[in-house]
Scaffold this active site. Structure first.
Site, PDB file in Angstrom:
ATOM      1  CD  GLU A   1      -3.088  -1.007   0.316  1.00 38.89           C
ATOM      2  OE1 GLU A   1      -3.029  -0.124  -0.518  1.00 38.89           O
ATOM      3  OE2 GLU A   1      -3.682  -2.138   0.102  1.00 38.89           O
TER       4      GLU A   1
ATOM      5  NE  ARG B   1      -4.135   2.567  -0.790  1.00 43.68           N
ATOM      6  CZ  ARG B   1      -5.095   2.475  -0.110  1.00 43.68           C
ATOM      7  NH1 ARG B   1      -5.930   3.652   0.468  1.00 43.68           N
ATOM      8  NH2 ARG B   1      -5.876   1.305   0.036  1.00 43.68           N
TER       9      ARG B   1
ATOM     10  CG  ASP C   1      -5.168  -7.596  -8.187  1.00 42.13           C
ATOM     11  OD1 ASP C   1      -4.021  -7.829  -7.745  1.00 42.13           O
ATOM     12  OD2 ASP C   1      -6.051  -6.721  -7.846  1.00 42.13           O
TER      13      ASP C   1
ATOM     14  CD  GLU D   1     -10.361  -2.187  -9.037  1.00 47.89           C
ATOM     15  OE1 GLU D   1     -11.687  -1.939  -8.634  1.00 47.89           O
ATOM     16  OE2 GLU D   1      -9.371  -2.003  -8.232  1.00 47.89           O
TER      17      GLU D   1
ATOM     18  CB  THR E   1      -1.898  -1.066  -9.527  1.00 43.67           C
ATOM     19  OG1 THR E   1      -3.172  -1.488  -9.435  1.00 43.67           O
ATOM     20  CG2 THR E   1      -1.220  -0.553  -8.049  1.00 43.67           C
TER      21      THR E   1
HETATM   22  C1  DMJ Z   1      -6.273   0.297  -5.162  1.00 41.03           C
HETATM   23  O1  DMJ Z   1      -5.442   0.482  -3.988  1.00 41.03           O
HETATM   24  C2  DMJ Z   1      -5.421  -0.273  -6.305  1.00 41.03           C
HETATM   25  O2  DMJ Z   1      -5.967  -0.103  -7.630  1.00 41.03           O
HETATM   26  C3  DMJ Z   1      -5.044  -1.606  -6.262  1.00 41.03           C
HETATM   27  O3  DMJ Z   1      -4.323  -2.268  -7.169  1.00 41.03           O
HETATM   28  C4  DMJ Z   1      -5.922  -2.626  -5.863  1.00 41.03           C
HETATM   29  N1  DMJ Z   1      -6.959  -1.958  -5.011  1.00 41.03           N
HETATM   30  C5  DMJ Z   1      -7.376  -0.800  -4.806  1.00 41.03           C
HETATM   31  C6  DMJ Z   1      -8.685  -0.071  -5.654  1.00 41.03           C
HETATM   32  O4  DMJ Z   1      -9.621  -0.884  -5.497  1.00 41.03           O
END
Ligand code: DMJ
Length: 473
Positions: A102, A106, A235, A366, A453
């Site tokens: 995270e 982020r 994923d 997503e 992501t």
């Molecule tokens: C986000 O923190 C990112 O997109 C991650 O890859 C997956 N989960 C969350 C959003 O759903």
């Protein structure tokens, strides 16, 4: 002549509609961000109904995650305030433990992208300082795989208490974009080497060519189980194989090969067509599991982008077809519910989506992400309309009357009840992809930027030889 003028009128109407929608999205962002800043600005996230605050990094997570969105939306005053806040509050000497995954997607991703767009040097310095606090995570095991948890102040890294001997696939494969970008921007190769080494050794973890299990043994990087998925836990590894290759301007051939192998294997082994529905199932050993997380919906957009970077015309068409079909599936995860909001997951049986459990909607990005890519790839206004439907359902059910937005429970109810959290990804991702879907394609052009992501765009660069020349030890 009359025909021509009718077209002109239609285009004008369409342009006004797009402008109005874009402005509504900016207003939603201002509401979400303004509520966070006024009530929880010194904290990470907000519970907008109770008006209480949550901390896990103590670094103003929502602000950091949202900075590039505000920059792109032209909210420069808010952006400058955020830069100033960081100058006085971004304190890394805090005795807190947090998820390395995270933190990277982020905080590090947010700082790097905000730096890339604004060229504000203090943001790059902070990104480097923060990454340095994460580096101990890569020394816990001889494999060089990252420990999932690290203490920001002491550097103590450790495994999750419930899972001591293996690491999750997404946790080892969702850092390469940020780390190679950081190396390039700072001219310090250590981040790129640390990150690329993991991909270089990835084949050890494969359960079949191009398919990797959700758990990998921490000591040596061999398979920890035989479950392959684009749902949670798996994923973003696939996303980063592709996008790290793109971010480095496709100059690292072995990485492109790893991606190609995975991209083909996923379509051949995980893609299912059942009636009108096309989706990615998961693989447990040799058995397909027909559950699709909302999280997996990113894959539609990934394949739309990938189609543009695929040499074989036939394979490019197959990827684009899957992208269209799976986007339709993800659109229906919203469209077929009572509230118009998607559950966390659906199962598929006999060509029908089942909405039975995990009926909460977490303001996740997503599907909006894929709608953005599909609109960019095709220009088909249907994708804008689908994105707008999601925005409207969010306005109806997730907007908190006193300010901000909240996740909700039970999307099969006409009035889903609040679960009282405004996740930072709503500002970083959902609202950004919405905004970009209603913006000109020259705003973050996809031949110049790649999104991490967490929807943080990073500029494509040509790596220096030293960055990709990974020491063998
Ligand atoms: C986000 O923190 C990112 O997109 C991650 O890859 C997956 N989960 C969350 C959003 O759903």
């Amino acid at each position: 002549m009359p025909v021509k003028s009718a077209v002109v009128v239609d285009e004008g109407v369409e342009a006004v509609k797009t402008l109005r929608r874009r402005q509504a999205i900016i207003d939603a962002f201002k509401d979400a961000y303004g509520t966070y800043v006024s009530l929880c600005g010194d904290h990470d996230e907000i519970h907008p109904v109770a008006k209480t605050c949550t901390d896990w990094f103590r670094l103003g997570l929502t602000r950091v995650d949202a900075m590039d969105t505000m920059y792109l939306m032209g909210l420069r005053e808010e952006f400058q305030d955020a830069v100033q806040w960081l100058d006085t509050h971004f304190n890394l000497d805090q005795d807190v433990e947090f998820s390395v995954f995270e933190a990277i997607i982020r905080i590090l991703g947010g700082l790097l992208s905000a730096y890339d767009l604004s060229k504000e040097p203090s943001l790059l310095a902070k990104a480097k300082g923060f990454a340095d606090r994460l580096m101990p995570a890569f020394s816990l095991w001889p494999s060089g795989l990252p420990a999932p948890v690290v203490n920001m102040k002491t550097g103590r890294a450790h495994a999750h208490s419930w899972q001591l001997s293996s690491v999750m696939l997404a946790e080892i494969g969702t850092l390469q974009m940020e780390f190679v970008y950081l190396s390039h921007a700072t001219n310090d190769t250590k981040y790129a080497h640390t990150a690329l080494k993991i991909f270089k050794n990835l084949k050890k973890a494969a359960v079949a060519p191009g398919l990797y299990p959700t758990h990998v043994k921490a000591q040596d990087g061999t398979p920890g189980n035989a479950y392959v998925t684009l749902n949670a836990l798996g994923d973003s590894l696939y996303e980063y194989l592709f996008k790290t290759w793109l971010l480095m301007d496709k100059k690292v051939a072995w990485l492109g090969e790893l991606w190609e192998e995975a991209a083909t294997a996923i379509l051949e082994r995980l893609r299912v067509k059942d009636g009108d529905l096309v989706y990615v199932a998961s693989l447990s050993g040799n058995a397909l599991v027909h559950t699709v997380d909302h999280l997996a919906c990113f894959a539609a957009g990934m394949y739309a982008l990938a189609a543009n970077h695929t040499d074989s015309r036939q394979e490019a068409e197959r990827r684009m077809e899957f992208a269209r079909d799976f986007t339709f599936f993800c659109h229906n995860m919203y469209h077929k519910t009572t509230s118009g909001l998607s559950p966390e997951l659906v199962t598929v049986a006999a060509g029908e989506m089942q909405f039975k459990n995990h009926l909460n909607y977490l303001l996740r990005p997503e599907t909006l992400e894929s709608l953005f890519y599909l609109f960019r790839a095709t220009g088909n206004p249907m994708y804008r309309d689908w994105a707008w439907e999601i925005f409207e359902a969010t306005q109806k059910h997730c907007k908190v009357p006193s300010g901000g937005y909240t996740i909700v429970n039970n999307v099969m109810s006409e009035h889903p009840n609040s679960a009282d959290l405004q996740p930072s990804w709503f500002l970083a991702e959902s609202l950004k992809y919405l905004f970009l879907t209603f913006s000109d394609p020259t705003v973050v052009p996809l031949d110049k930027y790649v999104f991490n992501t967490e929807a943080h765009p990073l500029r494509i660069f040509t790596p220096r030889a030293a960055e990709i020349d990974i020491p063998s030890s």
